[in-house]
Every structure is written in C-alpha cells, then in structure tokens.
Design a protein around this motif. Structure first.
Motif, PDB file in Angstrom:
ATOM      1  N   UNK A 196       0.848  -1.194   0.000  1.00  0.00           N
ATOM      2  CA  UNK A 196       0.000   0.000   0.000  1.00  0.00           C
ATOM      3  C   UNK A 196       0.883   1.243   0.000  1.00  0.00           C
ATOM      4  N   UNK A 197       0.435   2.284  -0.688  1.00  0.00           N
ATOM      5  CA  UNK A 197       1.194   3.525  -0.780  1.00  0.00           C
ATOM      6  C   UNK A 197       0.781   4.480   0.337  1.00  0.00           C
ATOM      7  N   UNK A 229      -6.921   4.618  -4.746  1.00  0.00           N
ATOM      8  CA  UNK A 229      -7.547   5.092  -5.984  1.00  0.00           C
ATOM      9  C   UNK A 229      -8.704   4.197  -6.412  1.00  0.00           C
ATOM     10  N   UNK A 230      -8.799   3.013  -5.820  1.00  0.00           N
ATOM     11  CA  UNK A 230      -9.815   2.060  -6.245  1.00  0.00           C
ATOM     12  C   UNK A 230      -9.402   1.293  -7.485  1.00  0.00           C
ATOM     13  N   UNK A 247      -0.108  -0.937 -12.419  1.00  0.00           N
ATOM     14  CA  UNK A 247       0.323   0.444 -12.312  1.00  0.00           C
ATOM     15  C   UNK A 247       1.790   0.524 -12.711  1.00  0.00           C
ATOM     16  N   UNK A 248       2.150   1.498 -13.544  1.00  0.00           N
ATOM     17  CA  UNK A 248       3.528   1.693 -13.953  1.00  0.00           C
ATOM     18  C   UNK A 248       4.197   2.701 -13.012  1.00  0.00           C
ATOM     19  N   UNK A 249       5.364   2.333 -12.477  1.00  0.00           N
ATOM     20  CA  UNK A 249       6.073   3.187 -11.542  1.00  0.00           C
ATOM     21  C   UNK A 249       7.491   3.407 -12.062  1.00  0.00           C
ATOM     22  N   UNK A 250       7.922   4.659 -12.127  1.00  0.00           N
ATOM     23  CA  UNK A 250       9.269   4.978 -12.564  1.00  0.00           C
ATOM     24  C   UNK A 250      10.246   4.620 -11.459  1.00  0.00           C
TER      25      UNK A 250
END
Length: 46
Positions: free
Chosen positions: A11-12, A34-35, A40-43
């Motif tokens: 979790x963020x 965000x639901x 999800x793409x993360x740099x």
C-alpha cells in the motif's frame, strides 16, 4: 510533488499534516486509495 513509501503489504503511504481548530498541526500517515485494481507503472529510475 508528494513523496510516499510502500507499506509491507504494497500500500502507498504518505505523510499529511492535519490542522486542529486550535491551530495545532497533527502529522499522520495517509493511505492512497484510488480504487484501481489493475497494473500500475512506476518509474524506478529516480
């Protein structure tokens, strides 16, 4: 920009400051929800 960290469960979390009626600032962690249930793409090159 908001800086956050990932909890052990993925979790963020990020830190926010809440302002009480008397002006006191209370720092606590918030969970970004965000639901979104897909990918999800993360740099990672930060």
């Amino acid at each position: 920009m908001i800086e956050g960290r990932f909890h052990e469960e993925g979790k963020l979390l990020f830190e926010i400051g809440l302002v009480a009626a008397d002006g006191e600032i209370i720092i606590t962690d918030a969970l970004l929800d965000t639901g979104f249930t897909g990918w999800v793409a993360i740099n990672t090159k930060i």
